[in-house]
Design a protein around this motif. Sequence first.
Motif, short mmCIF file in Angstrom:
data_model
loop_
_atom_site.label_atom_id
_atom_site.label_comp_id
_atom_site.label_asym_id
_atom_site.label_seq_id
_atom_site.Cartn_x
_atom_site.Cartn_y
_atom_site.Cartn_z
N PHE A 101 0.86 -1.11 0.11
CA PHE A 101 0.09 0.03 0.03
C PHE A 101 0.78 1.15 0.09
O PHE A 101 1.85 1.27 0.36
CB PHE A 101 -1.03 0.17 1.22
CG PHE A 101 -2.16 -1.02 1.08
CD1 PHE A 101 -1.97 -2.19 1.40
CD2 PHE A 101 -3.37 -0.49 0.68
CE1 PHE A 101 -2.87 -3.11 1.31
CE2 PHE A 101 -4.35 -1.51 0.51
CZ PHE A 101 -4.28 -2.77 0.65
N GLY A 102 0.48 2.41 -0.46
CA GLY A 102 0.94 3.69 -0.45
C GLY A 102 0.28 4.54 0.52
O GLY A 102 -0.37 3.75 1.40
N PRO A 103 0.84 5.51 0.82
CA PRO A 103 0.54 6.30 2.23
C PRO A 103 -1.09 7.21 2.05
O PRO A 103 -1.39 7.26 3.02
CB PRO A 103 1.51 7.58 1.92
CG PRO A 103 1.86 7.62 0.62
CD PRO A 103 1.69 6.27 0.03
N GLY A 104 -1.52 7.03 0.61
CA GLY A 104 -2.90 7.52 0.51
C GLY A 104 -2.85 8.84 0.05
O GLY A 104 -2.10 9.62 0.36
N THR A 105 -3.94 9.47 -0.33
CA THR A 105 -4.38 10.73 -0.59
C THR A 105 -5.69 11.12 0.28
O THR A 105 -6.73 10.45 0.15
CB THR A 105 -4.82 11.10 -2.13
OG1 THR A 105 -3.63 10.69 -2.80
CG2 THR A 105 -5.45 12.42 -2.14
N ARG A 106 -5.64 12.13 0.85
CA ARG A 106 -6.86 12.42 1.89
C ARG A 106 -7.53 13.46 1.07
O ARG A 106 -7.00 14.45 0.71
CB ARG A 106 -6.34 13.06 3.02
CG ARG A 106 -7.35 13.98 4.07
CD ARG A 106 -8.18 12.77 4.71
NE ARG A 106 -7.48 11.75 5.83
CZ ARG A 106 -7.85 10.76 6.41
NH1 ARG A 106 -9.12 10.52 6.06
NH2 ARG A 106 -7.01 10.18 6.92
N GLY B 41 -0.70 8.03 11.40
CA GLY B 41 -0.04 8.80 10.54
C GLY B 41 0.77 7.97 9.65
O GLY B 41 1.65 8.62 8.96
N GLN B 42 0.65 6.66 9.37
CA GLN B 42 1.47 5.96 8.71
C GLN B 42 0.90 4.98 7.72
O GLN B 42 -0.52 5.00 7.77
CB GLN B 42 2.31 4.83 9.63
CG GLN B 42 3.33 5.58 10.45
CD GLN B 42 4.39 4.63 11.12
OE1 GLN B 42 4.66 3.69 10.63
NE2 GLN B 42 5.01 5.25 12.08
N HIS B 43 1.40 4.63 6.74
CA HIS B 43 0.93 3.60 5.89
C HIS B 43 0.49 2.45 6.36
O HIS B 43 0.81 1.96 7.51
CB HIS B 43 2.10 2.98 4.84
CG HIS B 43 2.91 3.97 3.83
ND1 HIS B 43 3.61 3.59 2.82
CD2 HIS B 43 3.10 5.30 4.12
CE1 HIS B 43 4.07 4.57 2.30
NE2 HIS B 43 3.87 5.52 3.10
N LEU B 44 -0.70 1.86 5.59
CA LEU B 44 -1.01 0.47 5.88
C LEU B 44 0.20 -0.58 5.65
O LEU B 44 0.61 -0.41 4.59
CB LEU B 44 -2.26 0.10 5.13
CG LEU B 44 -3.05 -1.09 5.41
CD1 LEU B 44 -4.04 -0.64 6.74
CD2 LEU B 44 -4.14 -1.31 4.28
N GLN B 45 0.56 -1.24 6.60
CA GLN B 45 1.48 -2.26 6.32
C GLN B 45 1.04 -3.68 6.70
O GLN B 45 0.34 -3.76 7.73
CB GLN B 45 2.94 -1.85 7.07
CG GLN B 45 2.69 -1.69 8.39
CD GLN B 45 4.12 -0.99 9.11
OE1 GLN B 45 4.97 -1.96 9.05
NE2 GLN B 45 4.05 0.21 9.34
N LEU B 46 1.88 -4.66 6.09
CA LEU B 46 1.44 -6.16 6.29
C LEU B 46 1.81 -6.51 7.80
O LEU B 46 3.26 -6.25 7.71
CB LEU B 46 1.76 -6.94 5.28
CG LEU B 46 1.72 -8.39 5.07
CD1 LEU B 46 0.06 -8.67 5.12
CD2 LEU B 46 2.21 -9.39 4.28
N THR B 86 -0.19 0.50 19.85
CA THR B 86 -1.24 1.17 19.42
C THR B 86 -1.40 1.62 18.07
O THR B 86 -0.63 2.16 17.27
CB THR B 86 -1.24 2.51 20.50
OG1 THR B 86 -1.67 2.44 21.65
CG2 THR B 86 -2.55 3.48 19.90
N ALA B 87 -2.57 1.18 17.60
CA ALA B 87 -2.88 1.42 16.03
C ALA B 87 -4.12 0.76 15.53
O ALA B 87 -5.01 0.34 16.55
CB ALA B 87 -1.83 0.52 15.35
N GLU B 88 -4.48 0.67 14.47
CA GLU B 88 -5.72 0.31 13.88
C GLU B 88 -5.44 -0.99 13.08
O GLU B 88 -4.28 -1.34 12.04
CB GLU B 88 -6.57 1.16 13.11
CG GLU B 88 -7.94 0.51 12.46
CD GLU B 88 -8.86 1.67 12.20
OE1 GLU B 88 -8.33 2.78 11.90
OE2 GLU B 88 -10.06 1.27 12.14
#
Lengths: 110, 112
Positions: A101-106, B41-46, B86-88
């Motif tokens: 995944f990329g960081p996204g666009t808000r 504040g960070q990327h989704l990561q595996l 702490t995260a989603e």
Amino acid sequence: EAGVTQSPTHLIKTRGQQATLRCSPISGHTSVYWYQQALGLGLQFLLWYDEGEERNRGNFPPRFSGRQFPNYSSELNVNALELEDSALYLCASRLVNEQFFGPGTRLTVL
Amino acid sequence: AQSVSQHNHHVILSEAASLELGCNYSYGGTVNLFWYVQYPGQHLQLLLKYFSGDPLVKGIKGFEAEFIKSKFSFNLRKPSVQWSDTAEYFCAVGGGYQKVTFGIGTKLQVIP
């Protein structure tokens, strides 16, 4: 190795306008996926492009569209923006069975 | 159609407590299962993934998950959480040539 990149980081539009979001996959990845992450709704699959063609789309209206370019980068276009389109839009590229995944666009729609 | 159900939407734990996040899925083919994490504040990561083989999968940062085919479950565990956890957390099914279907996510808050 560079990861998936997306631009812009933030985008503010008003209702009725059009938004264009961009994604560059990891080098060598030919598939690009788009997801919408809206508050309280998790990640919803939007679109999947592979080798320049749309392969699958989620349950979103036709005003969500996109394309994939010969260099495998991709664009997501959202026409006639509505307030509920405000969300984080994530792009992912795929290698075998794993998506990155990329960081996204808000996107904020006022 | 594939679907994912995460049982807890918001979990609050003290540091050193054990963690188990539930995930059940519905899928009609060969299943690929994932847990992703999104730190503030960070990327989704595996975190970890299961494709085949040993149903107990170990991931990064001390996380593990167990694939129980008979229960259609893929629960995430960690014996002792830290404040930095702490995260989603998102459970997901699919991948490969299909879309990935995500659960709604579980927000984990670890209190020091």
